[in-house]
Scaffold this active site. Structure first.
Site, mmCIF file in Angstrom:
data_model
loop_
_atom_site.group_PDB
_atom_site.id
_atom_site.type_symbol
_atom_site.label_atom_id
_atom_site.label_comp_id
_atom_site.label_asym_id
_atom_site.label_seq_id
_atom_site.Cartn_x
_atom_site.Cartn_y
_atom_site.Cartn_z
ATOM 1 N N GLU A 87 45.055 28.543 39.129
ATOM 2 C CA GLU A 87 45.414 29.956 39.062
ATOM 3 C C GLU A 87 46.486 30.266 40.098
ATOM 4 O O GLU A 87 46.159 30.458 41.282
ATOM 5 C CB GLU A 87 44.188 30.828 39.335
ATOM 6 C CG GLU A 87 43.061 30.615 38.351
ATOM 7 C CD GLU A 87 42.127 31.820 38.331
ATOM 8 O OE1 GLU A 87 42.060 32.497 37.300
ATOM 9 O OE2 GLU A 87 41.487 32.086 39.361
ATOM 10 N N ASN A 111 36.220 36.273 34.049
ATOM 11 C CA ASN A 111 35.858 36.603 35.428
ATOM 12 C C ASN A 111 35.940 38.121 35.568
ATOM 13 O O ASN A 111 37.026 38.679 35.633
ATOM 14 C CB ASN A 111 36.835 35.913 36.391
ATOM 15 C CG ASN A 111 36.590 36.305 37.830
ATOM 16 O OD1 ASN A 111 35.567 36.910 38.162
ATOM 17 N ND2 ASN A 111 37.535 35.964 38.695
ATOM 18 N N TRP A 112 34.782 38.768 35.628
ATOM 19 C CA TRP A 112 34.771 40.238 35.656
ATOM 20 C C TRP A 112 34.987 40.814 37.048
ATOM 21 O O TRP A 112 35.089 42.021 37.206
ATOM 22 C CB TRP A 112 33.439 40.754 35.086
ATOM 23 C CG TRP A 112 33.357 40.676 33.598
ATOM 24 C CD1 TRP A 112 34.351 40.287 32.739
ATOM 25 C CD2 TRP A 112 32.230 41.005 32.776
ATOM 26 N NE1 TRP A 112 33.910 40.358 31.440
ATOM 27 C CE2 TRP A 112 32.606 40.793 31.445
ATOM 28 C CE3 TRP A 112 30.933 41.440 33.052
ATOM 29 C CZ2 TRP A 112 31.740 41.022 30.372
ATOM 30 C CZ3 TRP A 112 30.066 41.670 31.993
ATOM 31 C CH2 TRP A 112 30.464 41.466 30.664
ATOM 32 N N LYS A 113 34.974 39.965 38.056
ATOM 33 C CA LYS A 113 35.197 40.444 39.436
ATOM 34 C C LYS A 113 34.230 41.593 39.744
ATOM 35 O O LYS A 113 33.074 41.515 39.345
ATOM 36 C CB LYS A 113 36.670 40.824 39.608
ATOM 37 C CG LYS A 113 37.591 39.712 39.082
ATOM 38 C CD LYS A 113 39.037 39.893 39.403
ATOM 39 C CE LYS A 113 39.825 38.716 38.849
ATOM 40 N NZ LYS A 113 41.211 38.717 39.236
ATOM 41 N N SER A 146 46.780 36.423 34.482
ATOM 42 C CA SER A 146 47.350 37.314 33.467
ATOM 43 C C SER A 146 47.335 36.732 32.049
ATOM 44 O O SER A 146 48.278 36.923 31.275
ATOM 45 C CB SER A 146 48.768 37.743 33.859
ATOM 46 O OG SER A 146 48.730 38.477 35.074
ATOM 47 N N GLY A 199 40.797 37.357 33.817
ATOM 48 C CA GLY A 199 40.288 38.488 34.573
ATOM 49 C C GLY A 199 40.406 39.772 33.766
ATOM 50 O O GLY A 199 39.586 40.072 32.895
ATOM 51 N N GLY A 200 41.476 40.528 34.016
ATOM 52 C CA GLY A 200 41.661 41.855 33.436
ATOM 53 C C GLY A 200 41.400 41.940 31.940
ATOM 54 O O GLY A 200 40.660 42.823 31.470
ATOM 55 N N GLU A 228 40.791 35.300 45.373
ATOM 56 C CA GLU A 228 40.368 36.550 46.030
ATOM 57 C C GLU A 228 39.327 36.260 47.105
ATOM 58 O O GLU A 228 39.280 36.924 48.135
ATOM 59 C CB GLU A 228 39.854 37.548 44.973
ATOM 60 C CG GLU A 228 41.023 38.154 44.198
ATOM 61 C CD GLU A 228 40.702 38.557 42.778
ATOM 62 O OE1 GLU A 228 39.517 38.705 42.441
ATOM 63 O OE2 GLU A 228 41.651 38.729 41.985
ATOM 64 N N HIS A 248 37.779 30.992 44.306
ATOM 65 C CA HIS A 248 38.721 31.930 43.674
ATOM 66 C C HIS A 248 39.665 32.472 44.749
ATOM 67 O O HIS A 248 39.258 32.690 45.889
ATOM 68 C CB HIS A 248 37.961 33.082 43.000
ATOM 69 C CG HIS A 248 38.876 33.925 42.165
ATOM 70 N ND1 HIS A 248 39.665 34.911 42.716
ATOM 71 C CD2 HIS A 248 39.161 33.901 40.844
ATOM 72 C CE1 HIS A 248 40.397 35.455 41.744
ATOM 73 N NE2 HIS A 248 40.110 34.858 40.606
ATOM 74 N N GLY A 275 46.367 39.147 38.125
ATOM 75 C CA GLY A 275 46.334 40.605 38.134
ATOM 76 C C GLY A 275 47.710 41.242 38.221
ATOM 77 O O GLY A 275 47.826 42.439 38.465
HETATM 78 P P1 PGA Z 1 43.777 38.113 35.699
HETATM 79 O O1 PGA Z 1 42.735 37.375 36.681
HETATM 80 O O2 PGA Z 1 43.556 37.563 34.316
HETATM 81 O O3 PGA Z 1 43.431 39.578 35.803
HETATM 82 O O4 PGA Z 1 45.141 37.806 36.204
HETATM 83 C C1 PGA Z 1 42.473 36.004 36.555
HETATM 84 C C2 PGA Z 1 41.519 35.555 37.621
HETATM 85 O O5 PGA Z 1 41.580 36.074 38.743
HETATM 86 O O6 PGA Z 1 40.653 34.684 37.390
#
Ligand code: PGA
Length: 255
Positions: A168, A12-14, A214, A235-236, A101, A99, A174
């Site tokens: 999640e 997930n590149w956001k 994470s 994500g990251g 966010e 998600h 994050g």
């Molecule tokens: P993260 O994000 O790996 O940076 O914690 C995961 C996500 O939001 O899908």
């Protein structure tokens, strides 16, 4: 781990990587990660980079792609929004829904997430439905209640079909803080039970449930060894081609 589904590694590149960075990423990732027939790899770039991703992976059919969010309606006067049907036209396979966010920043509540999942299914895309508790909810002891509500609202609004889920925990996204294998295993079991109780019936056993929060090269093996963890949503660490290649190529042990 369900018997049927291949483990799924999703990025997930956001709001990172425009079309140019997307092409650079695909070039580097393709040189360090070769197709593994025993697993699936799916990317969720920003919408503006989807065509660049599709174009630059035309020699890599093993790299699947999806959209991070869609509008809950088919079309209409909704400036800035994208419908699931439009996403399907670009040649995508998947769409994320719910998600944390989106839930936090854009007010996507359970009912809206359910509506989006409906549109995603109607358009022929495969949804990955994200659920997870906040730290306050976990500390207040309402983990089960929250996950059940999130899962059941989605299932209540549709004929139960094979959905893909992502557990999640919001406090792990994050933050560098990962759920322990025990916590992940327990939460995945709660999600599976909620699917079973929410009308998913025997589909619960084969439901693919990813872990997200994470995930990185140093913890991928331990997470993938947890019974009931069928893959990860990253994500990251997915922004770096070498790191994500390590994650996607992780040993799968005896699963
Ligand atoms: P993260 O994000 O790996 O940076 O914690 C995961 C996500 O939001 O899908």
């Amino acid at each position: 781990m369900s018997m049927r589904a291949k483990p799924l590694f999703a990025a997930n590149w956001k709001m990172f990587k425009g079309p140019r960075e997307t092409e650079e990423f695909v070039g580097r990732f393709s040189s360090v990660y070769s197709a593994h027939p025993d697993r699936r790899v799916v990317f969720f770039p920003p919408s503006i980079s989807l065509e660049a991703f599709v174009r630059s992976t035309d020699q890599r059919p093993d790299l699947e792609v999806g959209i991070q969010d869609v509008h809950e309606e088919v079309d209409g006067a909704h400036t800035g929004s994208i419908s699931a049907l439009m996403a399907a036209q670009v040649g995508l396979d998947w769409a994320l829904a719910g998600h944390s966010e989106r839930r936090r920043e854009f007010g996507d509540d359970d009912a809206l997430v359910a509506a989006k999942v409906g549109r995603i299914l109607d358009s022929g895309l495969r949804p990955i439905v994200c659920v997870g508790e906040t730290l306050e909810e976990r500390e207040a002891g309402v983990l089960t209640e929250v996950l059940e509500r999130q899962v059941r609202t989605v299932l209540a609004s549709m004929d139960a079909g094979p959905l893909t889920w992502a557990y999640e925990p919001v406090w792990a996204i994050g933050t560098g803080r990962t759920a322990s294998p025990e916590d992940a295993g327990q939460a995945h079991e709660i999600v599976r039970q909620a699917i079973r109780g929410g009308g998913g019936g025997e589909l619960a056993d084969s439901a693919v449930i990813l872990y997200g929060g994470s995930v990185k090269p140093s913890n991928i093996e331990a997470l993938m060894a947890v019974p009931g963890v069928d893959g990860v949503l990253v994500g990251g660490a997915s922004l770096d081609p070498e790191a994500f290649a390590v994650i996607c190529a992780c040993p799968l042990g005896t699963r």
